[in-house]
Design a protein around this motif. Structure first.
Motif, PDB file in Angstrom:
ATOM      1  N   MET A  33     -22.570   4.804  24.105  1.00  0.00           N
ATOM      2  CA  MET A  33     -23.045   5.466  25.311  1.00  0.00           C
ATOM      3  C   MET A  33     -24.470   5.928  25.058  1.00  0.00           C
ATOM      4  O   MET A  33     -24.859   6.180  23.920  1.00  0.00           O
ATOM      5  N   ASP A  34     -25.260   6.042  26.141  1.00  0.00           N
ATOM      6  CA  ASP A  34     -26.677   6.408  26.026  1.00  0.00           C
ATOM      7  C   ASP A  34     -27.017   7.541  26.984  1.00  0.00           C
ATOM      8  O   ASP A  34     -26.481   7.607  28.100  1.00  0.00           O
ATOM      9  N   LEU A  35     -27.944   8.388  26.553  1.00  0.00           N
ATOM     10  CA  LEU A  35     -28.644   9.304  27.454  1.00  0.00           C
ATOM     11  C   LEU A  35     -30.011   8.688  27.691  1.00  0.00           C
ATOM     12  O   LEU A  35     -30.752   8.421  26.741  1.00  0.00           O
ATOM     13  N   ILE A  36     -30.355   8.454  28.967  1.00  0.00           N
ATOM     14  CA  ILE A  36     -31.517   7.649  29.304  1.00  0.00           C
ATOM     15  C   ILE A  36     -32.458   8.414  30.239  1.00  0.00           C
ATOM     16  O   ILE A  36     -32.017   9.023  31.223  1.00  0.00           O
ATOM     17  N   TRP A  37     -33.746   8.364  29.918  1.00  0.00           N
ATOM     18  CA  TRP A  37     -34.798   8.778  30.849  1.00  0.00           C
ATOM     19  C   TRP A  37     -35.319   7.518  31.508  1.00  0.00           C
ATOM     20  O   TRP A  37     -35.712   6.565  30.817  1.00  0.00           O
ATOM     21  N   ALA A  38     -35.332   7.480  32.840  1.00  0.00           N
ATOM     22  CA  ALA A  38     -35.782   6.302  33.580  1.00  0.00           C
ATOM     23  C   ALA A  38     -36.697   6.744  34.709  1.00  0.00           C
ATOM     24  O   ALA A  38     -36.216   7.259  35.732  1.00  0.00           O
ATOM     25  N   ASP A  39     -37.998   6.588  34.490  1.00  0.00           N
ATOM     26  CA  ASP A  39     -38.987   6.961  35.514  1.00  0.00           C
ATOM     27  C   ASP A  39     -38.748   8.357  36.078  1.00  0.00           C
ATOM     28  O   ASP A  39     -38.752   8.576  37.296  1.00  0.00           O
ATOM     29  N   GLY A  40     -38.511   9.321  35.201  1.00  0.00           N
ATOM     30  CA  GLY A  40     -38.403  10.706  35.634  1.00  0.00           C
ATOM     31  C   GLY A  40     -36.996  11.218  35.843  1.00  0.00           C
ATOM     32  O   GLY A  40     -36.811  12.417  36.080  1.00  0.00           O
ATOM     33  N   ARG A  41     -35.991  10.345  35.784  1.00  0.00           N
ATOM     34  CA  ARG A  41     -34.587  10.758  35.952  1.00  0.00           C
ATOM     35  C   ARG A  41     -33.859  10.668  34.620  1.00  0.00           C
ATOM     36  O   ARG A  41     -34.183   9.833  33.776  1.00  0.00           O
ATOM     37  N   LEU A  42     -32.862  11.541  34.451  1.00  0.00           N
ATOM     38  CA  LEU A  42     -31.989  11.459  33.290  1.00  0.00           C
ATOM     39  C   LEU A  42     -30.641  10.909  33.729  1.00  0.00           C
ATOM     40  O   LEU A  42     -30.020  11.420  34.664  1.00  0.00           O
ATOM     41  N   LEU A  43     -30.204   9.858  33.053  1.00  0.00           N
ATOM     42  CA  LEU A  43     -28.959   9.171  33.358  1.00  0.00           C
ATOM     43  C   LEU A  43     -28.095   9.103  32.112  1.00  0.00           C
ATOM     44  O   LEU A  43     -28.594   9.133  30.986  1.00  0.00           O
ATOM     45  N   VAL A  44     -26.806   8.985  32.324  1.00  0.00           N
ATOM     46  CA  VAL A  44     -25.875   8.717  31.233  1.00  0.00           C
ATOM     47  C   VAL A  44     -25.275   7.336  31.466  1.00  0.00           C
ATOM     48  O   VAL A  44     -24.737   7.063  32.548  1.00  0.00           O
ATOM     49  N   ALA A  45     -25.395   6.477  30.482  1.00  0.00           N
ATOM     50  CA  ALA A  45     -24.797   5.152  30.542  1.00  0.00           C
ATOM     51  C   ALA A  45     -23.466   5.197  29.820  1.00  0.00           C
ATOM     52  O   ALA A  45     -23.409   5.488  28.628  1.00  0.00           O
ATOM     53  N   GLY A  46     -22.408   4.929  30.563  1.00  0.00           N
ATOM     54  CA  GLY A  46     -21.093   4.918  29.961  1.00  0.00           C
ATOM     55  C   GLY A  46     -20.852   3.658  29.154  1.00  0.00           C
ATOM     56  O   GLY A  46     -21.689   2.746  29.123  1.00  0.00           O
ATOM     57  N   PRO A  47     -19.718   3.568  28.495  1.00  0.00           N
ATOM     58  CA  PRO A  47     -19.405   2.383  27.689  1.00  0.00           C
ATOM     59  C   PRO A  47     -19.150   1.174  28.580  1.00  0.00           C
ATOM     60  O   PRO A  47     -18.425   1.255  29.563  1.00  0.00           O
ATOM     61  N   ASP A  48     -19.764   0.068  28.245  1.00  0.00           N
ATOM     62  CA  ASP A  48     -19.652  -1.147  29.053  1.00  0.00           C
ATOM     63  C   ASP A  48     -18.545  -2.066  28.543  1.00  0.00           C
ATOM     64  O   ASP A  48     -18.325  -2.187  27.340  1.00  0.00           O
ATOM     65  N   THR A  49     -17.909  -2.735  29.487  1.00  0.00           N
ATOM     66  CA  THR A  49     -16.982  -3.816  29.148  1.00  0.00           C
ATOM     67  C   THR A  49     -17.512  -5.155  29.632  1.00  0.00           C
ATOM     68  O   THR A  49     -16.853  -6.176  29.461  1.00  0.00           O
ATOM     69  N   ARG A  50     -18.709  -5.141  30.219  1.00  0.00           N
ATOM     70  CA  ARG A  50     -19.357  -6.365  30.702  1.00  0.00           C
ATOM     71  C   ARG A  50     -20.863  -6.126  30.705  1.00  0.00           C
ATOM     72  O   ARG A  50     -21.321  -4.992  30.562  1.00  0.00           O
ATOM     73  N   ALA A  51     -21.619  -7.184  30.844  1.00  0.00           N
ATOM     74  CA  ALA A  51     -23.078  -7.060  30.845  1.00  0.00           C
ATOM     75  C   ALA A  51     -23.541  -6.244  32.047  1.00  0.00           C
ATOM     76  O   ALA A  51     -22.981  -6.341  33.140  1.00  0.00           O
ATOM     77  N   TYR A  52     -24.594  -5.454  31.832  1.00  0.00           N
ATOM     78  CA  TYR A  52     -25.154  -4.634  32.900  1.00  0.00           C
ATOM     79  C   TYR A  52     -26.587  -5.078  33.171  1.00  0.00           C
ATOM     80  O   TYR A  52     -27.412  -5.145  32.252  1.00  0.00           O
TER      81      TYR A  52
END
Length: 229
Positions: A33-52
């Motif tokens: 899982m990731d904590l992501i800054w994307a152009d000014g926003r903070l997002l959490v990427a959950g665990p993937d079971t397929r390509a995103y």
């Protein structure tokens, strides 16, 4: 351009990415899982079971990728609740807190380091990662079966499955498949022939690897490795 380095948080990685106009590789499942800054926003990427593949990707990214199983205690959410999702941090920590933290990262001279510091502060107040699950990940990464990994740490099948849902977002068999695919991809990216990479990673043969690649990513080894980073 994608860059990464080890984080000060044990097992984590700090990364940054500025996708080119020509495109970028899809994000493949990795057990993390990731904590992501994307152009000014903070997002959490959950665990993937397929390509995103992001729709309308941001121009700039920075992130902290947690070691498999470590994010839930730091972020305060079970991994299964975020499986195959990207959510605004405000949904987890509140809009005001998320905005304040996002503004701090945006204004920092090094956004990756700012995210890393944020995560370290949260981790200092969070429970330590489950050592049994860390041992399971290590065994699976080394190619052990789920049964062997469970026996090694003294967990029954139901216990391991239940704890895996919380920590990884899915059961240990799915985690094992994902880690095996990542081993094969690393070997193939280093130039090893696909058939040899399949066997070295733990697949029965190249056809088995091809099926797993298609099932977990929706693409082929050749297409993925040829894609622009």
């Amino acid at each position: 351009m994608y860059e990464e380095r080890p984080a000060r948080l044990d097992g984590a990685v700090v990364w940054s990415n500025s996708p080119t106009a020509q495109g970028f590789r899809p994000v493949l499942p990795d057990g993390c899982m990731d904590l992501i800054w994307a152009d000014g926003r903070l997002l959490v990427a959950g665990p993937d079971t397929r390509a995103y593949v992001p729709e309308g990707p941001a121009a700039r990214y920075a992130g902290v990728r947690f070691a498999p199983g470590d994010a839930p205690t730091v972020l305060g959410v079970e991994a299964s609740a975020l499986r195959d999702l990207r959510v605004d941090l405000g949904d987890l920590w509140g809009a005001r807190t998320a905005r304040r933290l996002a503004d701090g990262v945006t204004g920092a001279p090094d956004r990756g380091t700012a995210l890393e510091t944020l995560v370290l502060r949260r981790a200092s107040d969070a429970p330590a990662p489950d050592p049994l699950l860390r041992a399971v990940v290590a065994r699976l990464r080394a190619g052990a079966s789920v049964g062997v990994a469970a026996d090694t740490v003294g967990l029954g099948a139901r216990q391991l499955h239940r704890r895996s849902l919380v920590a990884f977002g899915y059961g240990p068999k799915t985690l094992a498949r994902i880690l095996r695919l990542r081993r094969a991809l690393d070997l193939a990216a280093a130039g090893m022939p696909y058939a040899e990479a399949a066997l070295r990673a733990g697949c029965a043969d190249q056809a088995h690897l091809a099926r797993e690649m298609r099932a977990l990513t929706g693409t082929t080894l050749t297409a993925y490795l040829a894609a622009v980073p």
